[in-house]
Design an enzyme around this catalytic site. Structure first.
Site, PDB file in Angstrom:
ATOM      1  N   SER A 127      -7.244  -6.092 -11.748  1.00 40.06           N
ATOM      2  CA  SER A 127      -5.784  -6.062 -11.643  1.00 40.06           C
ATOM      3  C   SER A 127      -5.330  -6.877 -10.449  1.00 40.06           C
ATOM      4  O   SER A 127      -6.067  -7.037  -9.465  1.00 40.06           O
ATOM      5  CB  SER A 127      -5.364  -4.599 -11.469  1.00 40.06           C
ATOM      6  OG  SER A 127      -4.077  -4.500 -10.931  1.00 40.06           O
ATOM      7  N   TYR A 151      -5.917   2.593  -6.095  1.00 40.13           N
ATOM      8  CA  TYR A 151      -6.228   1.931  -7.367  1.00 40.13           C
ATOM      9  C   TYR A 151      -6.725   0.505  -7.122  1.00 40.13           C
ATOM     10  O   TYR A 151      -7.760   0.097  -7.656  1.00 40.13           O
ATOM     11  CB  TYR A 151      -4.968   1.922  -8.229  1.00 40.13           C
ATOM     12  CG  TYR A 151      -5.079   1.174  -9.535  1.00 40.13           C
ATOM     13  CD1 TYR A 151      -5.691   1.749 -10.645  1.00 40.13           C
ATOM     14  CD2 TYR A 151      -4.555  -0.115  -9.661  1.00 40.13           C
ATOM     15  CE1 TYR A 151      -5.776   1.060 -11.849  1.00 40.13           C
ATOM     16  CE2 TYR A 151      -4.635  -0.801 -10.857  1.00 40.13           C
ATOM     17  CZ  TYR A 151      -5.250  -0.215 -11.948  1.00 40.13           C
ATOM     18  OH  TYR A 151      -5.329  -0.897 -13.139  1.00 40.13           O
ATOM     19  N   LYS A 155     -10.439  -0.987  -7.936  1.00 40.65           N
ATOM     20  CA  LYS A 155     -10.655  -2.169  -8.776  1.00 40.65           C
ATOM     21  C   LYS A 155     -11.434  -3.233  -7.999  1.00 40.65           C
ATOM     22  O   LYS A 155     -12.332  -3.885  -8.548  1.00 40.65           O
ATOM     23  CB  LYS A 155      -9.316  -2.745  -9.261  1.00 40.65           C
ATOM     24  CG  LYS A 155      -8.654  -1.918 -10.358  1.00 40.65           C
ATOM     25  CD  LYS A 155      -9.455  -1.973 -11.664  1.00 40.65           C
ATOM     26  CE  LYS A 155      -8.778  -1.266 -12.822  1.00 40.65           C
ATOM     27  NZ  LYS A 155      -9.626  -1.188 -14.019  1.00 40.65           N
TER      28      LYS A 155
END
Lengths: 328, 328
Positions: A127, A151, A155
């Protein structure tokens, strides 16, 4: 060919499964088995002529990953993740799924390889959340990892693991950093990025949508169609050409909210645009200010990944794919 | 103040403990307790007037980290790691110590904080191994993570975890990417980088040393003294000034092997230099070609971290610290 989708019940996973089922091939090779995995049972795609295996389980459990990977798939799409907002609120859960889950998958592949040589292609969806402000107006392929969310951190760690497991020869990994998917089908959700889709999707069906930021806010988008193309291209591309830096910024469409709205006006008229209600939200404005706006995704473009051409096209494709081809 | 060193039995840990014991303070504050942890029992430093607690255990076990951190230290130096070569040969072990161990430590700190508010300073030693070729002649503060070893991958992941746990307020983290420590005391070991130290340390005591690469090989060095200064400065620096990008490339001394040898000649004469035996080793040449050569460590310099001035100084300090001050 046996294709596995981990995280098959989500929007991208479902569309990917539908795409593979419809084509019946991946990179020109027939797909005999499609294995769909998620924490809830995914829907089987319509019209697939091969075998569909659907299982539910939690990759935060090593045993689940081990059991899933024992079927030795040729291609694995790893899409499973707790999303950004939830990973921020539930710290342990985010790490359990996004970090441990990813590692359990990779370790399960490694264990299979140790039994009998086997080296599946692994497509990891990363992402643009691996990048955090401050950054330049255009982020290039050499830009450093600077996540500012859990997050994004998880990632980024997944990317590093993918590259290391690939380097060691345990799997053939490629990571794609997806732009924000727009227009996201479904109903409005509470994701801070939701409005980018809401302001197009809702007015197209005659519903109001709230715009919490200024028209000059710029963001980096990919349509669901192109996102699926990215994944299937990544699954079949020659990895020699990619080299050891196997995580790629995907090409997207950089557009302001104002440009999105003008595209909506061209495709669906003032009637649609008038359904957008401006309600500035300082919290969302602040969050969005920390997001990437534009990229120079040169490597991916050279490797044949293709971006959306315009928001007009994105809106028209949404009407075709989600609204039966016409506006009512 | 209670200071904990995780990885206290290694060379850097031992010197750090000696330094703190000798000073009796850290950042001007008296140190009442020094807790020394490693997989083997560390030696207690001489002359410390406070309490010394020495424990052995394996941080790959969550329970060990939990038990260690229950004493709620104010400052934690995390130096524990499986070294590069071993992490490459023993994949699982490297991940167990360098990744899981680091996470267990951070999680144990988090668990303490959840019981009663507590936010210790955590100094994490990272490494220039987070960077892998190809790179520019000088690596700057904006250079991306491109590890090409499992060790470098694990250190990069540790950095990301440190930044995220800091951002969430569970600890006050700062990471220092150490250059190669030179002159490393002790006996020659099999590390591919060992020769950088061997060619100085061994001739200084009348022993032969093997040089496996060309004189024009350039590398990035820090003396043991300066490495310890980096760690104590990191433990006491104002983190507001560091900001959220809390991992810093430490300033080092960029020198060619030829420059190291000329410094040896100036300090110890031709007699010493003549003990260097040139035995080119293509494998080591290849490994070393993939290592950083020079940095522009601007941020760390601005934050008050100070590099070694010259190899003459490094050699003279080695004679003072390790050889009783004179050459025989």
């Amino acid at each position: 060919m046996h294709v596995m989708i981990v995280g098959a019940a989500g929007m991208v996973g479902r569309k990917l499964a539908e795409n593979i089922a419809r084509e019946g091939t991946l990179g020109g090779k027939p797909v005999e088995q499609l294995t769909l995995l998620d924490v809830v049972a995914a829907e089987g795609p319509v019209g697939f002529r091969g075998t569909v295996v659907i299982k539910s389980g939690n990759i935060a459990q090593q045993e689940t990953a081990r059991e899933w990977l024992s079927s030795r798939p040729d291609v694995i799409f790893h899409l499973a993740a707790i999303v950004s907002g939830e990973a921020e609120l539930e710290f342990e859960k985010g790490y359990a799924i996004n970090l441990d889950g990813t590692r359990h998958l990779f370790d399960a592949i490694l264990e299979q390889a140790q039994q009998t040589p086997h080296r599946p292609r692994v497509v990891f969806t990363s992402s643009i959340a691996v990048f955090g402000a401050p950054f330049p107006d255009k982020i290039n392929d050499e830009y450093l990892l600077t996540p500012r969310t859990s997050y994004g951190t998880q990632k980024a760690i997944g990317e590093l693991l993918l590259a290391d497991y690939s380097r060691k020869g345990f799997l053939d990994g490629i990571g794609v950093r997806l732009p924000t998917v727009c227009i996201r089908p479904g109903r409005p959700n509470k994701a801070a990025s939701g409005f980018f889709s809401n302001i197009l999707r809702e007015p197209l069906v005659g519903r109001e949508a709230v715009l919490p930021v200024n028209d000059d806010v710029r963001h980096w988008h990919v349509s669901p169609r192109r996102a699926i193309d990215f994944l299937t291209h990544a699954a079949t591309i020659d990895l020699q050409a990619v080299g050891h830096r196997c995580i790629l910024n995907m090409p997207g469409l950089s557009a302001t909210v104002g440009e999105q709205i003008e595209a909506l006006r061209r495709v669906a008229g003032d009637k649609a645009v008038n359904l957008i209600r401006r309600e500035p939200d300082p919290l969302i404005e602040e969050i969005v200010a920390g997001w990437p706006r534009d990229f120079d995704a040169r490597r991916a473009l050279e490797l044949g990944f293709v971006a959306d051409g315009s928001f007009d096209e994105i809106i028209r494709n949404h009407i075709e794919d989600e609204l039966g081809g016409t506006l009512t």
